[in-house]
Design a protein around this motif. Structure first.
Motif, short mmCIF file in Angstrom:
data_model
loop_
_atom_site.label_atom_id
_atom_site.label_comp_id
_atom_site.label_asym_id
_atom_site.label_seq_id
_atom_site.Cartn_x
_atom_site.Cartn_y
_atom_site.Cartn_z
N VAL A 1 0.84 -1.20 0.00
CA VAL A 1 0.00 0.00 0.00
C VAL A 1 0.87 1.25 0.00
O VAL A 1 0.61 2.21 -0.75
N GLN A 2 1.89 1.26 0.82
CA GLN A 2 2.79 2.42 0.88
C GLN A 2 3.41 2.70 -0.48
O GLN A 2 3.49 3.86 -0.93
N GLN A 3 3.85 1.65 -1.16
CA GLN A 3 4.47 1.83 -2.48
C GLN A 3 3.46 2.36 -3.49
O GLN A 3 3.77 3.22 -4.31
N ALA A 4 2.24 1.87 -3.43
CA ALA A 4 1.20 2.34 -4.34
C ALA A 4 0.90 3.81 -4.12
O ALA A 4 0.75 4.59 -5.08
N VAL A 5 0.81 4.22 -2.86
CA VAL A 5 0.52 5.61 -2.55
C VAL A 5 1.65 6.52 -3.02
O VAL A 5 1.42 7.61 -3.56
N LEU A 6 2.88 6.08 -2.83
CA LEU A 6 4.02 6.88 -3.28
C LEU A 6 3.98 7.07 -4.79
O LEU A 6 4.36 8.12 -5.31
N LEU A 7 3.52 6.07 -5.51
CA LEU A 7 3.42 6.19 -6.96
C LEU A 7 2.27 7.12 -7.38
O LEU A 7 2.34 7.77 -8.42
N ALA B 1 -7.64 -2.22 -1.02
CA ALA B 1 -8.53 -1.24 -1.63
C ALA B 1 -9.01 -0.22 -0.61
O ALA B 1 -9.05 0.99 -0.87
N ALA B 2 -9.38 -0.69 0.59
CA ALA B 2 -9.86 0.21 1.63
C ALA B 2 -8.76 1.18 2.06
O ALA B 2 -9.01 2.38 2.25
N ALA B 3 -7.54 0.66 2.22
CA ALA B 3 -6.43 1.51 2.64
C ALA B 3 -6.08 2.54 1.59
O ALA B 3 -5.79 3.71 1.90
N LEU B 4 -6.11 2.15 0.31
CA LEU B 4 -5.81 3.10 -0.76
C LEU B 4 -6.91 4.14 -0.88
O LEU B 4 -6.64 5.32 -1.12
N ALA B 5 -8.15 3.73 -0.72
CA ALA B 5 -9.26 4.70 -0.78
C ALA B 5 -9.15 5.71 0.36
O ALA B 5 -9.46 6.90 0.18
N ALA B 6 -8.72 5.25 1.54
CA ALA B 6 -8.58 6.17 2.67
C ALA B 6 -7.37 7.09 2.51
O ALA B 6 -7.43 8.27 2.86
N ALA B 7 -6.28 6.55 1.97
CA ALA B 7 -5.06 7.34 1.84
C ALA B 7 -5.11 8.30 0.67
O ALA B 7 -4.49 9.37 0.70
N VAL B 8 -5.84 7.93 -0.38
CA VAL B 8 -5.92 8.74 -1.60
C VAL B 8 -7.39 8.94 -1.94
O VAL B 8 -7.94 8.30 -2.84
#
Length: 273
Positions: free
Chosen positions: A79-85, A117-124
């Motif tokens: 998740v961290q890597q996806a958000v950084l991208l 998916a939940a973490a990415l939706a919350a972070a982005v």
């Protein structure tokens, strides 16, 4: 049942973190009878998260139903890597930062409980997030966690055709345990998590190869496929990425004992083309 007795029962059952688990079980039980039942379930080998009904993941409380794959802490690194991208400058979760591509499309394949998916939706929060799983129980669970659509089906099959060529982040926590090594997994995983979420075929890479082969049809130019794998599987996994036309690189976290393979589809500004 008081805490020392709960701790003693858990410790006798082989729970390494008996004190921590006892506190969580006591806090989660609404009645003494419910506590007793929860302790019995845990002592019998049911994963703690399934007993509690939730797992902590990226600072979120993710609902986890019996029989659904339990999200691992190491997957937070994916998740961290996806958000950084997706973000111009961000570190989860302290500095949100602006979206590099507002309205970016994110897909979580083999989503299980939908934790990624939940973490990415919350972070982005500006992202457009979708999730997919083959297992009906996982889909029902993920729909409690994911704010966007959750589809049931085999990998890309149930996704709307309109997403072809538009996906910026394709996250896939595919099963990657070789079939011959399933028997060496902890008993709570072998007995209480779906085999389809664990068994990756003879070398652990059967599903990864299928995901990589079709990824270019769904990724936007410059989009990324992120898959968690093991260190020893990286060479073959990277070869599968390259064979499908993706540019592979590896990210690792010693703290989380995590390895993520990232494949980028050429054609975006960040690929230099």
């Amino acid at each position: 049942m008081d805490e020392p007795l709960v701790v003693a029962r858990l410790r006798a059952a082989g729970c390494v973190f008996a004190e921590d688990e006892a506190r969580l079980l006591i806090a989660g039980a609404r009645t003494p009878d419910e506590l007793d039942a929860m302790v019995e379930q845990r002592a019998a080998g049911l994963p703690l998260e399934q007993v509690l009904g939730w797992a902590e993941f990226c600072g979120l409380r993710i609902a986890v139903d019996p029989g659904v794959f339990v999200p691992r802490r190491r997957t937070e690194f994916l998740v961290q890597q996806a958000v950084l991208l997706l973000r111009e400058d961000s570190v989860l979760p302290e500095t949100p930062g602006p979206l590099a591509r507002p309205g970016a499309v994110v897909v979580d394949l083999c989503c299980g409980s939908g934790a990624i998916a939940a973490a990415l939706a919350a972070a982005v929060p500006d992202a457009e997030v979708y999730a997919v799983d083959l297992d009906p129980a996982a889909v029902r669970c993920a729909r409690r966690n994911v704010p966007g659509p959750v589809y049931q089906g085999d990998l890309y099959q149930p996704l709307p055709a309109r997403l072809r060529g538009r996906v910026e982040i394709l996250a896939a926590n595919v099963p990657y345990v070789p079939t011959g090594e399933i028997g060496f997994l902890p008993p709570e995983a072998r007995a209480h998590e779906p085999r389809v979420a664990l068994d990756g075929g003879p070398d652990g890479l059967d599903v990864l190869r299928r995901v990589a082969a079709e990824a270019p049809d769904w990724l936007a130019p410059g989009g990324h496929l992120l898959i968690e794998t093991s260190d020893r599987q990286v060479p073959l996994a990277a070869a599968a990425f390259a064979a499908s036309g993706l540019i592979p690189r590896t990210a690792t976290s010693a703290d989380l004992d995590a390895t993520v393979l990232i494949g980028t589809l050429p054609g975006g500004s960040d690929t230099g083309e």
